[in-house]
Write a protein that holds these residues in place. Structure first.
Motif, PDB file in Angstrom:
ATOM      1  N   LEU A  53       0.845  -1.191   0.000  1.00  0.00           N
ATOM      2  CA  LEU A  53       0.000   0.000   0.000  1.00  0.00           C
ATOM      3  C   LEU A  53       0.880   1.240   0.000  1.00  0.00           C
ATOM      4  O   LEU A  53       1.766   1.373   0.844  1.00  0.00           O
ATOM      5  CB  LEU A  53      -0.918   0.009   1.215  1.00  0.00           C
ATOM      6  N   TYR A  55       0.678   5.360   0.073  1.00  0.00           N
ATOM      7  CA  TYR A  55      -0.146   6.541   0.317  1.00  0.00           C
ATOM      8  C   TYR A  55       0.108   7.581  -0.762  1.00  0.00           C
ATOM      9  O   TYR A  55       1.250   7.926  -1.066  1.00  0.00           O
ATOM     10  CB  TYR A  55       0.170   7.101   1.709  1.00  0.00           C
ATOM     11  N   THR A  61      -4.893   5.888  -1.770  1.00  0.00           N
ATOM     12  CA  THR A  61      -3.816   4.933  -1.555  1.00  0.00           C
ATOM     13  C   THR A  61      -3.749   3.979  -2.735  1.00  0.00           C
ATOM     14  O   THR A  61      -4.772   3.434  -3.157  1.00  0.00           O
ATOM     15  CB  THR A  61      -4.058   4.136  -0.254  1.00  0.00           C
ATOM     16  N   ARG A  62      -2.554   3.795  -3.259  1.00  0.00           N
ATOM     17  CA  ARG A  62      -2.334   2.858  -4.362  1.00  0.00           C
ATOM     18  C   ARG A  62      -2.098   1.470  -3.781  1.00  0.00           C
ATOM     19  O   ARG A  62      -1.320   1.299  -2.848  1.00  0.00           O
ATOM     20  CB  ARG A  62      -1.127   3.280  -5.191  1.00  0.00           C
ATOM     21  N   THR A  79      -9.247   6.004   0.035  1.00  0.00           N
ATOM     22  CA  THR A  79      -8.660   6.230   1.359  1.00  0.00           C
ATOM     23  C   THR A  79      -7.784   5.040   1.732  1.00  0.00           C
ATOM     24  O   THR A  79      -7.942   3.945   1.183  1.00  0.00           O
ATOM     25  CB  THR A  79      -9.738   6.388   2.463  1.00  0.00           C
ATOM     26  N   HIS A  80      -6.900   5.258   2.686  1.00  0.00           N
ATOM     27  CA  HIS A  80      -6.038   4.171   3.157  1.00  0.00           C
ATOM     28  C   HIS A  80      -6.873   3.098   3.862  1.00  0.00           C
ATOM     29  O   HIS A  80      -6.606   1.900   3.709  1.00  0.00           O
ATOM     30  CB  HIS A  80      -4.954   4.717   4.098  1.00  0.00           C
TER      31      HIS A  80
END
Length: 127
Positions: A53, A55, A61-62, A79-80
């Motif tokens: 993950l 940020y 988040t990718r 979102t994370h």
């Protein structure tokens, strides 16, 4: 048109906030489930998968995915928390960093070389 009276304790406004919060939570749950479905499909197609993950700030988040066969891809969650929920639902291993071991699994092809470094090392010129 009748006016709605609100008590001084703000109960009507609090009820609206609770309803909005519940809708937001349900929306986030649906998004996480949709991402998990994509992650699971990727893992199935590539003999399993690991992820990381990353940020992205306000964009979210990718979720970087690397398959056991070297295939790779990514998804972006708003979102994370949604990204974290999606990888948990999909049941993949998530690494803290995109370290050398994970990067060594990635297999790139001509397309990636052309897009990322091909121009510098003799790839097709820009048109």
């Amino acid at each position: 048109m009748a006016d709605t009276e609100h008590g001084t304790d703000g109960t009507a406004a609090q009820g609206e906030q609770t309803a909005t919060g519940a809708k937001d939570a349900a929306r986030a749950e649906r998004k996480a489930a949709k991402l998990a479905k994509h992650i699971t499909g990727f893992a199935r197609a590539h003999g399993g998968a690991e992820g990381q993950l990353a940020y992205l700030g306000q964009r979210g988040t990718r979720i970087v995915l690397v398959g056991e066969d070297g295939g790779w891809g990514d998804l972006v969650a708003p979102t994370h928390a949604i990204a974290q929920s999606a990888v948990e639902k999909a049941g993949i291993t998530v690494r803290d960093d995109f370290d050398g071991d994970l990067a060594a699994k990635v297999r790139t092809g001509p397309y990636e070389w052309t897009r990322m470094a091909g121009i510098q090392i003799g790839g097709p010129a820009r048109g």
